[in-house]
Design a protein around this motif. Structure first.
Motif, mmCIF file in Angstrom:
data_model
loop_
_atom_site.group_PDB
_atom_site.id
_atom_site.type_symbol
_atom_site.label_atom_id
_atom_site.label_comp_id
_atom_site.label_asym_id
_atom_site.label_seq_id
_atom_site.Cartn_x
_atom_site.Cartn_y
_atom_site.Cartn_z
ATOM 1 N N GLY A 166 0.814 -1.209 0.000
ATOM 2 C CA GLY A 166 0.000 0.000 0.000
ATOM 3 C C GLY A 166 0.850 1.262 0.000
ATOM 4 N N LEU A 167 0.250 2.354 -0.425
ATOM 5 C CA LEU A 167 0.987 3.615 -0.479
ATOM 6 C C LEU A 167 1.330 4.132 0.906
ATOM 7 C CD1 LEU A 167 -0.802 5.454 -3.412
ATOM 8 C CD2 LEU A 167 1.658 5.041 -3.243
ATOM 9 N N ASP A 168 0.485 3.856 1.885
ATOM 10 C CA ASP A 168 0.757 4.354 3.224
ATOM 11 C C ASP A 168 2.020 3.723 3.805
ATOM 12 O OD1 ASP A 168 -0.211 6.258 5.073
ATOM 13 O OD2 ASP A 168 -0.850 4.658 6.411
ATOM 14 N N GLY A 169 2.324 2.514 3.346
ATOM 15 C CA GLY A 169 3.535 1.847 3.810
ATOM 16 C C GLY A 169 4.773 2.205 3.010
ATOM 17 N N GLY A 208 6.012 13.255 -1.446
ATOM 18 C CA GLY A 208 6.580 13.412 -2.784
ATOM 19 C C GLY A 208 6.879 12.074 -3.426
ATOM 20 N N LEU A 209 7.365 11.138 -2.632
ATOM 21 C CA LEU A 209 7.646 9.793 -3.117
ATOM 22 C C LEU A 209 6.357 9.084 -3.516
ATOM 23 C CD1 LEU A 209 9.485 7.319 -3.514
ATOM 24 C CD2 LEU A 209 9.261 6.868 -1.053
ATOM 25 N N GLN A 210 5.340 9.198 -2.683
ATOM 26 C CA GLN A 210 4.063 8.549 -2.984
ATOM 27 C C GLN A 210 3.441 9.108 -4.266
ATOM 28 O OE1 GLN A 210 2.190 9.483 0.750
ATOM 29 N NE2 GLN A 210 2.440 7.394 1.522
ATOM 30 N N LEU A 211 3.467 10.417 -4.423
ATOM 31 C CA LEU A 211 2.895 11.037 -5.618
ATOM 32 C C LEU A 211 3.670 10.629 -6.875
ATOM 33 C CD1 LEU A 211 2.160 14.602 -4.215
ATOM 34 C CD2 LEU A 211 0.472 12.896 -4.912
ATOM 35 N N ALA A 212 4.981 10.539 -6.748
ATOM 36 C CA ALA A 212 5.795 10.110 -7.893
ATOM 37 C C ALA A 212 5.497 8.663 -8.247
ATOM 38 C CB ALA A 212 7.282 10.285 -7.573
ATOM 39 N N ALA A 213 5.253 7.833 -7.231
ATOM 40 C CA ALA A 213 4.918 6.427 -7.479
ATOM 41 C C ALA A 213 3.581 6.307 -8.210
ATOM 42 C CB ALA A 213 4.880 5.656 -6.166
ATOM 43 N N MET A 232 -5.903 3.928 0.408
ATOM 44 C CA MET A 232 -5.978 5.373 0.589
ATOM 45 C C MET A 232 -7.391 5.932 0.644
ATOM 46 S SD MET A 232 -2.798 6.065 0.819
ATOM 47 C CE MET A 232 -2.990 7.843 0.951
ATOM 48 N N ASP A 233 -8.417 5.097 0.478
ATOM 49 C CA ASP A 233 -9.769 5.641 0.308
ATOM 50 C C ASP A 233 -10.282 6.434 1.506
ATOM 51 O OD1 ASP A 233 -10.166 3.524 2.009
ATOM 52 O OD2 ASP A 233 -11.561 2.440 0.716
ATOM 53 N N SER A 234 -9.773 6.188 2.689
ATOM 54 C CA SER A 234 -10.248 6.914 3.871
ATOM 55 C C SER A 234 -9.199 7.876 4.428
ATOM 56 C CB SER A 234 -10.645 5.914 4.975
ATOM 57 O OG SER A 234 -9.521 5.130 5.354
ATOM 58 N N LYS A 235 -8.209 8.233 3.585
ATOM 59 C CA LYS A 235 -7.115 9.099 4.043
ATOM 60 C C LYS A 235 -7.016 10.322 3.140
ATOM 61 C CE LYS A 235 -4.803 4.932 5.634
ATOM 62 N NZ LYS A 235 -3.785 3.913 5.348
ATOM 63 N N PRO A 236 -7.752 11.385 3.460
ATOM 64 C CA PRO A 236 -7.771 12.581 2.607
ATOM 65 C C PRO A 236 -6.384 13.179 2.427
ATOM 66 C CG PRO A 236 -9.477 12.677 4.299
ATOM 67 C CD PRO A 236 -8.579 11.534 4.660
ATOM 68 N N GLY A 237 -6.180 13.799 1.258
ATOM 69 C CA GLY A 237 -4.915 14.460 0.993
ATOM 70 C C GLY A 237 -4.524 14.330 -0.466
ATOM 71 N N PRO A 238 -3.393 14.916 -0.842
ATOM 72 C CA PRO A 238 -2.954 14.918 -2.238
ATOM 73 C C PRO A 238 -2.744 13.521 -2.826
ATOM 74 C CG PRO A 238 -1.712 16.535 -0.971
ATOM 75 C CD PRO A 238 -2.494 15.719 0.018
ATOM 76 N N VAL A 239 -2.292 12.581 -2.011
ATOM 77 C CA VAL A 239 -2.028 11.234 -2.542
ATOM 78 C C VAL A 239 -3.349 10.542 -2.886
ATOM 79 C CG1 VAL A 239 -0.957 9.004 -2.114
ATOM 80 C CG2 VAL A 239 0.115 11.081 -1.227
ATOM 81 N N ARG A 240 -4.321 10.616 -1.982
ATOM 82 C CA ARG A 240 -5.638 10.045 -2.291
ATOM 83 C C ARG A 240 -6.243 10.737 -3.508
ATOM 84 N NH1 ARG A 240 -11.060 10.324 1.382
ATOM 85 N NH2 ARG A 240 -10.982 12.470 0.624
ATOM 86 N N ASP A 241 -6.075 12.050 -3.601
ATOM 87 C CA ASP A 241 -6.614 12.785 -4.744
ATOM 88 C C ASP A 241 -5.988 12.302 -6.050
ATOM 89 O OD1 ASP A 241 -8.135 14.237 -2.971
ATOM 90 O OD2 ASP A 241 -6.848 16.026 -3.031
ATOM 91 N N ALA A 242 -4.683 11.990 -6.011
ATOM 92 C CA ALA A 242 -3.998 11.519 -7.215
ATOM 93 C C ALA A 242 -4.521 10.148 -7.635
ATOM 94 C CB ALA A 242 -2.492 11.460 -6.974
ATOM 95 N N VAL A 243 -4.692 9.256 -6.667
ATOM 96 C CA VAL A 243 -5.231 7.922 -6.973
ATOM 97 C C VAL A 243 -6.664 8.046 -7.474
ATOM 98 C CG1 VAL A 243 -5.879 5.686 -5.994
ATOM 99 C CG2 VAL A 243 -3.713 6.763 -5.323
#
Length: 215
Positions: free
Chosen positions: A32-35, A61-66, A121-132
């Motif tokens: 998962g992205l959180d990990g 930044g790493l998560q968004l790049a992934a 990421m579905d219950s974790k608001p923020g830029p990474v969830r928005d990207a997914v």
């Protein structure tokens, strides 16, 4: 520093970035992205924490790049090959087959990257969830557009409501094949899903010759 030296340094940085993102996307598909942290990625990739931090700036930044790297891989594996076919039912069938193959061939160890990370990421608001979420919206919208094109061209019988429902059903079959295969370790779910997709499209009037990708 000379232009040549700058170019070499940039090339090394790009190469390091590619290597790190290959490891990052594969790791995120399983854990998962959180990990996906700099420390965990350094451990799995063999790169230093400082190198990863320099390239990506931090965990987000790493998560968004992934996410972007995974989107590029999906586009190359699934979307680009289908664009060789005309819009509508033939392209839709190719998209569906390529999506099944992308999961079955384990482009990522954890199957579909976005199926895995959406659940994470579905219950974790923020830029990474928005990207997914944004990527999923684009993918679902693109597939639905092919169903709509097929209906407008008279290749299938479907009004606006049926187009939306049919796209939903086809995506659900793809997602279930991915989840079931990961759980059982078998390839059979992909062929079951392909057969069900083909049957459903035939039910709404698609011609068998336009569904060769799903045969």
């Amino acid at each position: 520093m000379s232009d040549t030296a700058i170019d070499r340094r940039r090339a090394r940085g790009d190469a390091s970035r590619r290597v790190i993102l290959e490891s990052a996307t594969d790791l995120a598909s399983v854990e998962g992205l959180d990990g996906l942290t700099i420390g965990r990625l350094a451990e799995s990739s063999g790169m230093s924490k400082s190198s990863i931090a320099t390239l990506f700036g931090g965990k987000e930044g790493l998560q968004l790049a992934a996410v972007q790297a995974a989107a590029d891989i999906f586009r190359e594996a699934v979307v680009d090959p289908a664009r060789e076919l005309p819009r509508g039912i033939a392209r839709l069938a190719k998209l569906l087959r390529s999506a099944l193959d992308y999961s079955r061939d384990r482009v990522f160890t954890g199957g579909c990257f976005f199926a895995a990370t959406a659940a994470d990421m579905d219950s974790k608001p923020g830029p990474v969830r928005d990207a997914v979420r944004g990527w999923l919206r684009d993918w679902y919208g693109y597939l639905e557009a092919q169903v709509r094109f097929a209906a407008e061209a008279g290749q299938i019988r479907a009004d606006a409501a049926t187009v939306r429902r049919l796209a939903f059903e086809l995506i659900a079959l793809d997602n279930e094949a991915n989840a079931r295969s990961l759980l059982t370790g078998e390839d059979a779910p992909y062929e079951i899903a392909a057969a069900a997709m083909r049957e459903r499209l035939l039910q709404v009037g698609a011609k068998a010759e336009d569904l060769q990708s799903l045969a």
